[in-house]
Write a protein that holds these residues in place. Structure first.
Motif, mmCIF file in Angstrom:
data_model
loop_
_atom_site.group_PDB
_atom_site.id
_atom_site.type_symbol
_atom_site.label_atom_id
_atom_site.label_comp_id
_atom_site.label_asym_id
_atom_site.label_seq_id
_atom_site.Cartn_x
_atom_site.Cartn_y
_atom_site.Cartn_z
ATOM 1 N N ARG A 10 0.857 -1.179 0.000
ATOM 2 C CA ARG A 10 0.000 0.000 0.000
ATOM 3 C C ARG A 10 0.895 1.231 0.000
ATOM 4 N NH1 ARG A 10 -5.243 -0.402 0.541
ATOM 5 N NH2 ARG A 10 -5.506 1.635 1.496
ATOM 6 N N VAL A 11 0.437 2.285 -0.670
ATOM 7 C CA VAL A 11 1.183 3.537 -0.725
ATOM 8 C C VAL A 11 0.254 4.687 -0.381
ATOM 9 C CG1 VAL A 11 2.916 2.791 -2.403
ATOM 10 C CG2 VAL A 11 0.783 3.770 -3.206
ATOM 11 N N ARG A 12 0.833 5.734 0.197
ATOM 12 C CA ARG A 12 0.113 6.975 0.453
ATOM 13 C C ARG A 12 0.612 7.993 -0.562
ATOM 14 N NH1 ARG A 12 0.961 8.083 5.815
ATOM 15 N NH2 ARG A 12 -1.028 7.121 6.294
ATOM 16 N N ILE A 13 -0.312 8.547 -1.322
ATOM 17 C CA ILE A 13 0.030 9.517 -2.353
ATOM 18 C C ILE A 13 -0.514 10.871 -1.904
ATOM 19 C CG2 ILE A 13 -0.191 10.106 -4.789
ATOM 20 C CD1 ILE A 13 -0.991 7.084 -5.150
ATOM 21 N N THR A 14 0.353 11.879 -1.834
ATOM 22 C CA THR A 14 -0.034 13.212 -1.392
ATOM 23 C C THR A 14 0.294 14.202 -2.497
ATOM 24 O OG1 THR A 14 0.512 12.606 0.873
ATOM 25 C CG2 THR A 14 0.264 14.960 0.402
ATOM 26 N N GLN A 15 -0.684 15.009 -2.878
ATOM 27 C CA GLN A 15 -0.438 16.041 -3.882
ATOM 28 C C GLN A 15 0.250 17.217 -3.201
ATOM 29 O OE1 GLN A 15 -3.861 17.282 -6.116
ATOM 30 N NE2 GLN A 15 -2.769 18.970 -7.074
ATOM 31 N N ALA A 74 -4.868 12.698 -14.777
ATOM 32 C CA ALA A 74 -4.178 11.689 -13.977
ATOM 33 C C ALA A 74 -4.349 11.970 -12.491
ATOM 34 C CB ALA A 74 -2.701 11.643 -14.347
ATOM 35 N N ILE A 75 -4.247 13.231 -12.093
ATOM 36 C CA ILE A 75 -4.458 13.614 -10.695
ATOM 37 C C ILE A 75 -5.883 13.284 -10.274
ATOM 38 C CG2 ILE A 75 -4.693 15.607 -9.155
ATOM 39 C CD1 ILE A 75 -1.823 14.868 -9.427
ATOM 40 N N GLN A 76 -6.853 13.577 -11.130
ATOM 41 C CA GLN A 76 -8.250 13.269 -10.818
ATOM 42 C C GLN A 76 -8.473 11.767 -10.700
ATOM 43 O OE1 GLN A 76 -10.680 15.096 -13.796
ATOM 44 N NE2 GLN A 76 -10.725 17.083 -12.756
ATOM 45 N N SER A 77 -7.824 10.991 -11.554
ATOM 46 C CA SER A 77 -8.014 9.543 -11.518
ATOM 47 C C SER A 77 -7.449 8.925 -10.239
ATOM 48 C CB SER A 77 -7.386 8.883 -12.748
ATOM 49 O OG SER A 77 -5.980 8.923 -12.660
ATOM 50 N N LEU A 78 -6.452 9.591 -9.645
ATOM 51 C CA LEU A 78 -5.916 9.128 -8.374
ATOM 52 C C LEU A 78 -6.817 9.509 -7.205
ATOM 53 C CD1 LEU A 78 -2.123 9.957 -8.789
ATOM 54 C CD2 LEU A 78 -3.159 7.691 -8.663
ATOM 55 N N GLY A 79 -7.755 10.425 -7.432
ATOM 56 C CA GLY A 79 -8.642 10.864 -6.360
ATOM 57 C C GLY A 79 -8.119 12.078 -5.627
ATOM 58 N N LEU A 80 -7.195 12.780 -6.260
ATOM 59 C CA LEU A 80 -6.639 13.991 -5.661
ATOM 60 C C LEU A 80 -7.248 15.204 -6.355
ATOM 61 C CD1 LEU A 80 -2.947 12.766 -5.531
ATOM 62 C CD2 LEU A 80 -4.582 12.826 -3.654
ATOM 63 N N GLY A 81 -6.731 16.388 -6.099
ATOM 64 C CA GLY A 81 -7.250 17.572 -6.757
ATOM 65 C C GLY A 81 -6.916 18.847 -6.012
ATOM 66 N N LYS A 82 -6.586 18.721 -4.736
ATOM 67 C CA LYS A 82 -6.189 19.881 -3.947
ATOM 68 C C LYS A 82 -4.851 19.586 -3.296
ATOM 69 C CE LYS A 82 -10.762 21.601 -2.855
ATOM 70 N NZ LYS A 82 -11.673 22.048 -1.787
ATOM 71 N N ILE A 83 -4.075 20.619 -3.082
ATOM 72 C CA ILE A 83 -2.765 20.463 -2.475
ATOM 73 C C ILE A 83 -2.929 19.932 -1.053
ATOM 74 C CG2 ILE A 83 -0.699 21.712 -1.730
ATOM 75 C CD1 ILE A 83 -1.104 23.556 -4.113
ATOM 76 N N ASN A 84 -2.036 19.038 -0.661
ATOM 77 C CA ASN A 84 -1.987 18.373 0.645
ATOM 78 C C ASN A 84 -3.090 17.341 0.851
ATOM 79 O OD1 ASN A 84 0.370 19.619 1.520
ATOM 80 N ND2 ASN A 84 -0.757 21.388 2.266
ATOM 81 N N ARG A 85 -3.842 17.005 -0.162
ATOM 82 C CA ARG A 85 -4.816 15.919 -0.056
ATOM 83 C C ARG A 85 -4.067 14.602 -0.255
ATOM 84 N NH1 ARG A 85 -10.292 16.659 -3.090
ATOM 85 N NH2 ARG A 85 -10.524 18.113 -1.369
ATOM 86 N N SER A 86 -4.398 13.603 0.560
ATOM 87 C CA SER A 86 -3.729 12.304 0.490
ATOM 88 C C SER A 86 -4.741 11.207 0.245
ATOM 89 C CB SER A 86 -2.992 12.004 1.794
ATOM 90 O OG SER A 86 -1.960 12.928 1.994
ATOM 91 N N ILE A 87 -4.244 10.117 -0.316
ATOM 92 C CA ILE A 87 -5.062 8.933 -0.538
ATOM 93 C C ILE A 87 -4.161 7.715 -0.405
ATOM 94 C CG2 ILE A 87 -4.743 8.935 -3.041
ATOM 95 C CD1 ILE A 87 -7.763 8.075 -3.135
ATOM 96 N N GLU A 88 -4.723 6.628 0.112
ATOM 97 C CA GLU A 88 -3.984 5.375 0.236
ATOM 98 C C GLU A 88 -4.531 4.377 -0.771
ATOM 99 O OE1 GLU A 88 -4.028 3.968 4.233
ATOM 100 O OE2 GLU A 88 -3.227 5.843 5.027
ATOM 101 N N VAL A 97 5.105 10.140 -2.839
ATOM 102 C CA VAL A 97 4.630 8.776 -2.631
ATOM 103 C C VAL A 97 5.400 8.178 -1.462
ATOM 104 C CG1 VAL A 97 4.320 6.513 -3.666
ATOM 105 C CG2 VAL A 97 4.130 8.560 -5.084
ATOM 106 N N GLU A 98 4.653 7.666 -0.469
ATOM 107 C CA GLU A 98 5.258 7.016 0.694
ATOM 108 C C GLU A 98 4.721 5.597 0.791
ATOM 109 O OE1 GLU A 98 4.136 9.187 4.155
ATOM 110 O OE2 GLU A 98 4.197 11.076 3.066
#
Length: 59
Positions: free
Chosen positions: A3-8, A22-36, A56-57
């Motif tokens: 598993r990885v944590r992706i932060t914009q 690509a950012i939208q497909s990851l579920g991001l869109g705002k700075i400092n938003r994270s998703i696992e 990416v962590e």
């Protein structure tokens, strides 16, 4: 798989449409938003496309 944590960390302003999508497909869109997510080849390809906008962590 791992598993990885992706932060914009950077904005998508003045970026090509493909990078914005690509950012939208990851579920991001705002700075400092994270998703696992589960790390797999398809996610790796999307991350590679926007690696200059995200951090990416491994969890």
């Amino acid at each position: 798989m791992a598993r990885v944590r992706i932060t914009q960390v950077r904005s998508t302003i003045k970026r090509p449409k493909t990078q914005k999508l690509a950012i939208q497909s990851l579920g991001l869109g705002k700075i400092n938003r994270s998703i696992e997510l589960e790390y797999n080849p398809s996610i790796a390809g999307v991350i590679r496309k926007v690696e200059h906008l995200v951090v990416v962590e491994e969890i």
